[in-house]
Scaffold this motif. Structure first.
Motif, PDB file in Angstrom:
ATOM      1  N   ASN A 141      -3.382   4.622   0.386  1.00 42.49           N
ATOM      2  CA  ASN A 141      -4.133   4.079  -0.737  1.00 42.49           C
ATOM      3  C   ASN A 141      -3.650   2.657  -0.989  1.00 42.49           C
ATOM      4  O   ASN A 141      -2.445   2.414  -1.093  1.00 42.49           O
ATOM      5  CB  ASN A 141      -3.916   4.939  -1.990  1.00 42.49           C
TER       6      ASN A 141
ATOM      7  N   PHE B 202      -2.022   2.703  -9.714  1.00 47.12           N
ATOM      8  CA  PHE B 202      -1.774   4.040  -9.180  1.00 47.12           C
ATOM      9  C   PHE B 202      -2.548   5.117  -9.932  1.00 47.12           C
ATOM     10  O   PHE B 202      -2.936   6.129  -9.349  1.00 47.12           O
ATOM     11  CB  PHE B 202      -0.285   4.370  -9.227  1.00 47.12           C
ATOM     12  N   GLU B 203      -2.778   4.921 -11.220  1.00 47.44           N
ATOM     13  CA  GLU B 203      -3.451   5.947 -12.019  1.00 47.44           C
ATOM     14  C   GLU B 203      -4.914   5.617 -12.293  1.00 47.44           C
ATOM     15  O   GLU B 203      -5.551   6.274 -13.115  1.00 47.44           O
ATOM     16  CB  GLU B 203      -2.703   6.150 -13.339  1.00 47.44           C
ATOM     17  N   THR B 204      -5.452   4.609 -11.635  1.00 42.41           N
ATOM     18  CA  THR B 204      -6.867   4.311 -11.772  1.00 42.41           C
ATOM     19  C   THR B 204      -7.676   5.284 -10.923  1.00 42.41           C
ATOM     20  O   THR B 204      -7.132   6.036 -10.104  1.00 42.41           O
ATOM     21  CB  THR B 204      -7.167   2.877 -11.316  1.00 42.41           C
TER      22      THR B 204
ATOM     23  N   GLY C   4      -7.047   4.500  -7.468  1.00 47.72           N
ATOM     24  CA  GLY C   4      -5.689   4.861  -7.082  1.00 47.72           C
ATOM     25  C   GLY C   4      -5.503   6.339  -6.808  1.00 47.72           C
ATOM     26  O   GLY C   4      -4.478   6.744  -6.256  1.00 47.72           O
ATOM     27  N   ARG C   5      -6.471   7.141  -7.188  1.00 48.15           N
ATOM     28  CA  ARG C   5      -6.386   8.582  -6.974  1.00 48.15           C
ATOM     29  C   ARG C   5      -7.312   9.062  -5.866  1.00 48.15           C
ATOM     30  O   ARG C   5      -7.502  10.256  -5.679  1.00 48.15           O
ATOM     31  CB  ARG C   5      -6.693   9.319  -8.287  1.00 48.15           C
TER      32      ARG C   5
ATOM     33  N   ARG D 135       0.855  -1.182   0.000  1.00 46.23           N
ATOM     34  CA  ARG D 135       0.000   0.000   0.000  1.00 46.23           C
ATOM     35  C   ARG D 135       0.886   1.226   0.000  1.00 46.23           C
ATOM     36  O   ARG D 135       2.077   1.156   0.328  1.00 46.23           O
ATOM     37  CB  ARG D 135      -0.934   0.017   1.211  1.00 46.23           C
ATOM     38  N   ARG D 136       0.308   2.338  -0.381  1.00 47.51           N
ATOM     39  CA  ARG D 136       1.050   3.589  -0.431  1.00 47.51           C
ATOM     40  C   ARG D 136       0.665   4.480   0.747  1.00 47.51           C
ATOM     41  O   ARG D 136      -0.499   4.516   1.153  1.00 47.51           O
ATOM     42  CB  ARG D 136       0.775   4.327  -1.735  1.00 47.51           C
TER      43      ARG D 136
ATOM     44  N   ALA E 181      -5.021   0.695  -3.577  1.00 46.06           N
ATOM     45  CA  ALA E 181      -5.362   0.273  -4.935  1.00 46.06           C
ATOM     46  C   ALA E 181      -4.105  -0.134  -5.686  1.00 46.06           C
ATOM     47  O   ALA E 181      -3.087   0.565  -5.633  1.00 46.06           O
ATOM     48  CB  ALA E 181      -6.073   1.401  -5.669  1.00 46.06           C
TER      49      ALA E 181
ATOM     50  N   TRP F 120      -7.673   8.862  -1.844  1.00 42.66           N
ATOM     51  CA  TRP F 120      -6.842   8.562  -0.695  1.00 42.66           C
ATOM     52  C   TRP F 120      -7.637   8.693   0.599  1.00 42.66           C
ATOM     53  O   TRP F 120      -8.608   9.449   0.675  1.00 42.66           O
ATOM     54  CB  TRP F 120      -5.649   9.513  -0.652  1.00 42.66           C
TER      55      TRP F 120
END
Length: 288
Positions: A37, A42-44, A47-48, A7-8, A39, A50
């Motif tokens: 996040n 990352f660019e889905t 993914g955006r 995860r981020r 997901a 948070w």
């Protein structure tokens, strides 16, 4: 036990102030919140989006989150376009490994260098070239983000001190490096350690591609597998003579190809599984 998926975690600053007319309680440098996040893309859309969380660095006043406010309470969902990414932590120590550019590094005793914490900047912030610095090059590096206070780590306990990994750019003034045995002036100039854009937890860092994109051209890549001293060994070495603290950054070495930086350039550091860290380059403003 199945390991938790990566995860981020990011340290961010809202783009807007409270709408009730109050002043954000963020200290001298403004607000900072932590978001996460899980997901995989990352660019889905997912993914955006948070989620606000408490600071992942307990016991670190510099890394405490700002006071919650409307829309920025733990558990609140915030879209990525509502904030900007900061450097992933406020480190007390920024450390790098000398001569860890390839397997030949193991022929030398492990040796670390220190970078000033004031050299750290976030994604999108400018790398400033000092007047008279000569040749300056970027170095894209897998960077450990320390998650707990740690001393005298062993190979069995080293990973317990890791919160996750981010991307660090170990910007280096090569001519100054030749004249400064400690590399302090070569490594610790203001803005010489861009880091971010986020921390990735649960990542297998053994064999990740590493590369630099200089003005849109990707230079020859390498892998973290090419590093002489590995992450666990580096943490054991560092913690044998100093205490690591939550939020500290440990740059592990640069095995790939670099390029000379000039004002007007854009440099992107890439590490597989983490993403990209992009910074513009400009000439440093004259000293007062």
């Amino acid at each position: 036990m199945t390991p938790a998926p990566p995860r981020r975690i990011a340290r961010v600053r809202p783009l807007s102030s409270p709408t009730d007319g109050t002043t954000p309680r963020g200290g001298e440098y403004g607000e900072q919140f932590y978001v996460t996040n899980s997901a995989p893309g990352f660019e889905t859309d997912a993914g955006r989006q948070w989620t606000v969380i408490d600071s992942p660095f307990p016991g670190s006043p510099a890394n405490a989150g700002s006071a919650p406010r409307a829309g920025w309470e733990p558990g609140a969902t915030v879209p990525q376009d509502a904030f900007r990414f900061l450097a992933p932590s406020v480190p007390g120590n920024v450390l790098g490994m000398a001569h860890n550019t390839g397997r030949a590094g193991r022929d030398l005793p492990p040796q670390a260098f220190h970078k000033a914490a004031t050299s750290v900047v976030g994604p999108g912030e400018a790398i400033e070239l000092p007047h008279g610095a000569g040749l300056v090059e970027p170095e894209a590096e897998l960077t450990v983000v320390v998650g707990r206070k740690a001393k005298a780590l062993t190979l069995d306990t080293a990973r317990s001190a890791i919160l996750g990994y981010t991307i660090g750019n170990d910007v280096t003034a090569r001519d100054l490096q030749k004249s400064d045995d400690l590399w302090l002036s070569a490594k610790s100039q203001d803005t010489f350690t861009p880091a971010g854009p986020w921390i990735v937890t649960g990542l297998d860092a053994a064999d990740l591609p590493v590369s630099i994109v200089h003005n849109g051209t990707e230079l020859s890549p390498a892998s973290t597998a090419d590093l002489g001293w590995k992450v666990d060994e580096i943490l054991v070495y560092l913690s044998s003579f100093m205490t690591l603290h939550p939020g500290d950054l440990v740059l592990t070495g640069f095995p790939a190809t670099s390029a000379r930086l000039a004002a007007g350039d854009t440099v992107t550091c890439r590490v597989g599984g983490i993403g990209e860290l992009t910074n513009p380059v400009r000439v440093a403003a004259p000293l007062d």
